[in-house]
Design an enzyme around this catalytic site. Structure first.
Site, PDB file in Angstrom:
ATOM      1  N   ASP A  49      50.117  30.957  33.153  1.00  0.00           N
ATOM      2  CA  ASP A  49      48.890  31.146  33.940  1.00  0.00           C
ATOM      3  C   ASP A  49      48.548  32.608  34.217  1.00  0.00           C
ATOM      4  OD1 ASP A  49      48.015  28.507  34.083  1.00  0.00           O
ATOM      5  OD2 ASP A  49      49.500  28.045  35.619  1.00  0.00           O
ATOM      6  N   ASP A  53      45.466  22.848  30.288  1.00  0.00           N
ATOM      7  CA  ASP A  53      45.053  23.914  31.200  1.00  0.00           C
ATOM      8  C   ASP A  53      45.110  25.291  30.515  1.00  0.00           C
ATOM      9  OD1 ASP A  53      46.420  21.654  32.189  1.00  0.00           O
ATOM     10  OD2 ASP A  53      46.739  22.526  34.148  1.00  0.00           O
TER      11      ASP A  53
HETATM   12  N1  GLY Z   1      46.745  24.428  36.032  1.00  0.00           N
HETATM   13  C1  GLY Z   1      47.418  23.613  36.961  1.00  0.00           C
HETATM   14  C2  GLY Z   1      46.559  22.607  37.591  1.00  0.00           C
HETATM   15  O1  GLY Z   1      45.399  22.461  37.233  1.00  0.00           O
HETATM   16  O2  GLY Z   1      47.052  21.955  38.496  1.00  0.00           O
END
Ligand code: GLY
Length: 373
Positions: free
Chosen positions: A87, A148
C-alpha cells in the site's frame, strides 16, 4: 447539492486538524476515530483529504497541515516504519505526490520516487506480480495478489513518467495484466485475491480476505478494480483496461440496492442486519468518473455511468453523509473495514471520507485526485 456537501466536509476536516494533532485517523469505534502515529496503510488518505481541502479552498490551514503530514511520511520512509506491504501507492500518492502536483515541490517528488522504489521491492519475477502482504516467501501470503493493489500501480506508472526508467512501467503493466486475467471473472464480478505457486508462478485459486466467501464479490474489491483499471488505462492507453473498468462498473451499478449505496459484499444475504460499505460506493463513483474522463461525448456507455455515479453519490449525500451533524468526526457513516473479521463493520473509515470528497470535487470542480498529474 454537491457544494453543500463539500462545504460541510471541509468544515469537519478543519476541526479534525486540531482534534487529530500529529496523529492519523484510521477507522472509528463508537464514532471516534482511532488514531495512529503514521504507522497504518490508511494514513495517506488523511493527507489526501487535507490536500483536496486546500486545493478547493486555498485555505493555508489545510496546506500547512498537509505539509506536516508529508514531513511525517518523509520520516516514515527514512525510518522504514510499517512499509512491508503493497500500500505504498496509497500512502505516497496522496501525500508527497499530491504536494508535488499542487506545489511543484522537488523534495516531495524525490520522496515519491523513493517510495516507488520501496514498492518495487515487492515485485516477484517468478510469478510476475507484486506481493500484497507479508514477507517474501511467506507461506500464507507469498503467492497472493489482491485487487486493491491496482490502486498502488499509479505510483509506478508515474515513476516511469518522471524517470524514463521502463522497469516501473513493466512491473505495473505485468501486474495489471495478471490481475485482469485472474481476478476478473467471466461474468464481470471479481475475486478479492488470487493465489499463485511461488516457485513456478502457476495459478492456483481465487480467494478472499474481507469478502463473504472465497468466490463472492466483495463490493470494495470490485470498486478498487473499477478505479484501478481506469487508472491503468489513463497511463497506458491499453483499451483492454478501459473495457475491464467499464465491465466492473456495470456489474457494480447494476446491483445498487434501494437506497443506492451498496452492501459490503454482493453475495451477502440481505436482511435488516446486513452491513453496508459506503466507502465502496464512494470509490466506485470516483472510479467511474475517471472512466468518463476517457469516453467521447457520444460514447454509448456515458449515460449509464453518469447515472450510476449520480445515484451513488446522491444516495451517500442523502442518507450516509454526516451533513448537519456538527460534532461528527467522519464524513460518511456505515463504512465497513472487515465485516467477517469484526473490524469496524459499521463505522467511519478514512478512505471512505477521502474518496467521497474526491468524487464530490470531481463532480463540482473537475478535480482528479492525485493519482496522476
Ligand atoms: N486495501 C484494504 C482495504 O480495502 O480494506
Amino acid at each position: 447539492m454537491w457544494k453543500q456537501a463539500i462545504e460541510d466536509a471541509l468544515a469537519k476536516t478543519k476541526v479534525n486538524i486540531t482534534r487529530f494533532g500529529d496523529l492519523f485517523p484510521h477507522v472509528s469505534e463508537n464514532d471516534i476515530y482511532d488514531l495512529n502515529p503514521n504507522t497504518d496503510w490508511t494514513d495517506g488518505f488523511w493527507s489526501g483529504l487535507l490536500w483536496l481541502s486546500y486545493q478547493y479552498s486555498g485555505d493555508q490551514a489545510f496546506q500547512e497541515a498537509a505539509q506536516k503530514t508529508v514531513a511525517s511520511f518523509k520520516q516514515r520512509l527514512a525510518d522504514n516504519v510499517a512499509l512491508d506491504h503493497h500500500d505504498i501507492g496509497f500512502l505516497y500518492s496522496l501525500s508527497s505526490k499530491a504536494q508535488w502536483i499542487l506545489e511543484g515541490d522537488e523534495d516531495a517528488k524525490q520522496l515519491t520516487l523513493q517510495a516507488a522504489d520501496v514498492l518495487m521491492k515487492r515485485w516477484r519475477p517468478k510469478g510476475q506480480y507484486i506481493q500484497a502482504w507479508g514477507p517474501e516467501g511467506d507461506e500464507q501470503n507469498g503467492g497472493r495478489i489482491i485487487i486493491d493493489c491496482l490502486m498502488n500501480l499509479p505510483l509506478l506508472y508515474w515513476a516511469y513518467e518522471k524517470t524514463g526508467d521502463a522497469k516501473y512501467q513493466e512491473v505495473a503493466v505485468a501486474h495489471a495484466d495478471l490481475s485482469r486475467r485472474y481476478l476478473v471473472r467471466g461474468d464481470d464480478s471479481s475475486y478479492h485475491t488470487f493465489y499463485f505457486d511461488q516457485e513456478t508462478g502457476e495459478p492456483l485459486r481465487g480467494g478472499t480476505a474481507q469478502g463473504y466467501h472465497d468466490g463472492s464479490t466483495w463490493t470494495r474489491g470490485q470498486a478498487w478494480g473499477i478505479y484501478g483499471f481506469a487508472l491503468s488505462y489513463h497511463y497506458t492507453k491499453n483499451p483492454l483496461y478501459l473495457e475491464t473498468a467499464k465491465r466492473l462498473a456495470r456489474y457494480f451499478f447494476d446491483r445498487l440496492p434501494e437506497d443506492d449505496v451498496v452492501y459490503w459484499d454482493f453475495n451477502a444475504p440481505v436482511n435488516a442486519e446486513t452491513k453496508r460499505d459506503s466507502s465502496a460506493s464512494a470509490i466506485a463513483s470516483a472510479g467511474a468518473l475517471e472512466i468518463l474522463e476517457h469516453l467521447a461525448a457520444d460514447d454509448p456507455d456515458r449515460a449509464y455511468l453518469e447515472a450510476g455515479v449520480q445515484r451513488s453519490m446522491a444516495g451517500l449525500v442523502k442518507s450516509y453523509a454526516t451533513i448537519g451533524k456538527e460534532d461528527a468526526q467522519g464524513l460518511l457513516e456505515r463504512g465497513s473495514y472487515s465485516v467477517r473479521g469484526g473490524a469496524a463493520p459499521d463505522d467511519y473509515v478514512i478512505w471512505g471520507d477521502y474518496y467521497y470528497l474526491e468524487a464530490l470535487l470531481r463532480l463540482e470542480k473537475g478535480f482528479k485526485g492525485y493519482w496522476y498529474e
